[in-house]
Design an enzyme around this catalytic site. Sequence first.
Site, PDB file in Angstrom:
ATOM      1  N   GLU A 106       1.166  -1.122   0.196  1.00  0.00           N
ATOM      2  CA  GLU A 106      -0.260   0.398  -0.236  1.00  0.00           C
ATOM      3  C   GLU A 106       0.886   1.281   0.242  1.00  0.00           C
ATOM      4  OE1 GLU A 106      -3.657   1.452   2.341  1.00  0.00           O
ATOM      5  OE2 GLU A 106      -2.035   0.668   3.514  1.00  0.00           O
ATOM      6  N   LYS A 205     -10.371   0.324  -1.312  1.00  0.00           N
ATOM      7  CA  LYS A 205     -10.196   0.745   0.493  1.00  0.00           C
ATOM      8  C   LYS A 205     -11.184   1.017   0.471  1.00  0.00           C
ATOM      9  CE  LYS A 205      -7.145   1.427   3.767  1.00  0.00           C
ATOM     10  NZ  LYS A 205      -6.275   1.447   4.334  1.00  0.00           N
ATOM     11  N   CYS A 237      -5.286  -3.534   4.116  1.00  0.00           N
ATOM     12  CA  CYS A 237      -4.352  -2.420   5.068  1.00  0.00           C
ATOM     13  C   CYS A 237      -5.447  -2.990   6.345  1.00  0.00           C
ATOM     14  CB  CYS A 237      -4.624  -1.796   4.990  1.00  0.00           C
ATOM     15  SG  CYS A 237      -2.691  -0.911   6.571  1.00  0.00           S
TER      16      CYS A 237
END
Length: 546
Positions: A106, A205, A237
Amino acid sequence: MLHKCSFLYKYYMNVTFTCRTQDTLAMITSSLQTSVAVFALVILHVSTLDTFKAAVYEHAVILPNDTETPVSPDEALFLMNKNIDILEKAIKQAAEQGAQIIVTPEDALYGWKFTRETIFPYLENIPDPQVNWIPCQEPHRFGHTPVQARLSCLAKNNSIYVVVNMGDKKPCNSHNTTCPSNGHYQYNTNVVYDAKGKLVARYHKYHLYHEIQFDVPEKPELVTFNTTFGKFGIFTCFDILFHDPAVTLVKDSHVDTILFPTAWMNVLPFMTAIEFHSAWAMGMRVNLLAANTHNVSLKMTGSGIYAPHSPKVYHHDMETESGKILFAEVDSHPRNSSTYPPAMNWSAYATSITPFPGPKNSFRGFISRDEFNFTKLSESAGNLTVCQKELCCHLSYRMLAKEGDEVYVLGAFAGLHGRRRREYWQVCTMLKCRSTDVTTCGQPVETALTRFEMFSLSGTFGTEYVFPEVLLTKIKLAPEKFEVLEDGRLVNKNGLSEPVLTVSLFGRWYAKDAHSISGGTSNSATAYLMIPTLLMIITLRDAVML
């Protein structure tokens, strides 16, 4: 009723059928379609790989200069190309060593310290993969997309799947009350290019972590794609701590492997990258390819290739500023593997026994902002129980020798976690305290001397989502040195352990989250998930013909 004329129906194997009635024609047509489908599936089954070689790259990102004023698009592209230059070397190395897929971290192209305005020059319009696009061959089809074109060419020229995190911008109607003032939604986005350079996946995301530069999508996206070496899902994440999309991809979409770009800051005792990510793979019984950014000053390190039964390879480095590439052979379909772990009943053992005698030296202490109930491991061997709310944690243990200057405790926590008070945790943990002063229990500690001949940790969990963690001295994992029994006990095996920092069962009770996202899949999401199924034969047929 006889058809007015007979005719020939030619099949690709030169089989000729004379059809005398419409009913006969319909029956033969249906039979041929079924035969073609079965034939395709047989060919595909033969061509499907049992294992594949995976690569993840932990990247030390070249960061932009701090500025409150947006840079020019050319300056933004210059920085991103400097980072892609490094990723290119990793991609080529992965391909040369036979990897079929590589995952990069990321924020790998530009870092993380931005406002909505300063991130904008770094963004490109990333279309839906259904448009059937190879940016390397059509770089201007969707506007100015030099980053996507270069990434696509890296995948195509090296014949490898490439997973990269970048920024997406989507124009919106300024009359819409949700449309930002600059007329664009901005998303933290993962993209996947196949070995021909085609864009095959795009994921926005959903669970942002202090990312003011990006917008939250309308709903969690369930993004999957099929290959000859398994079915893949993808998220980013902070998403890993929530039910959607992470759990839904595994439970409902039945993916074999999760692709996981992350910029993970390590937090002891439960939330170091290698510790939690390996535990999540074991708890969810799925492959996880985790690529972290590398920034020692922010405690960002920890990448790995994790199988359902044990880590394949991992990397944790707080000493150098260098990137690192990892390789491992992975089961394409882990559910078919002889090493695939059985489903756990996480509370079976803990609820079947009488709690051990009440501790005489219990006390309260904090791990970060969470108040735990602790009891000290006063002897070199024993049986302990400590409870909080609905959760009781049981520990049986035997140390090789009790080190006089090391204190261990058993702890229990059940409740909404941290400052946000949104995620409901249930945690049973045995951990080393920072010093002999019990007020330090729960504070970060990185080294230990105490070895355990035996430990068995269990808890009366109210959730089926429990992640088993064992972290050893100097922030190391213990591959093949512990296991979870079907009744929910986390135990060591193969004898004596290395010195232990923490042994934990980390539970997430998603249904008790504050403002929780629905644990189910919406009708629209279900319809979305059906698309790969409906197109499976065609997609896999094309893969075979490559």
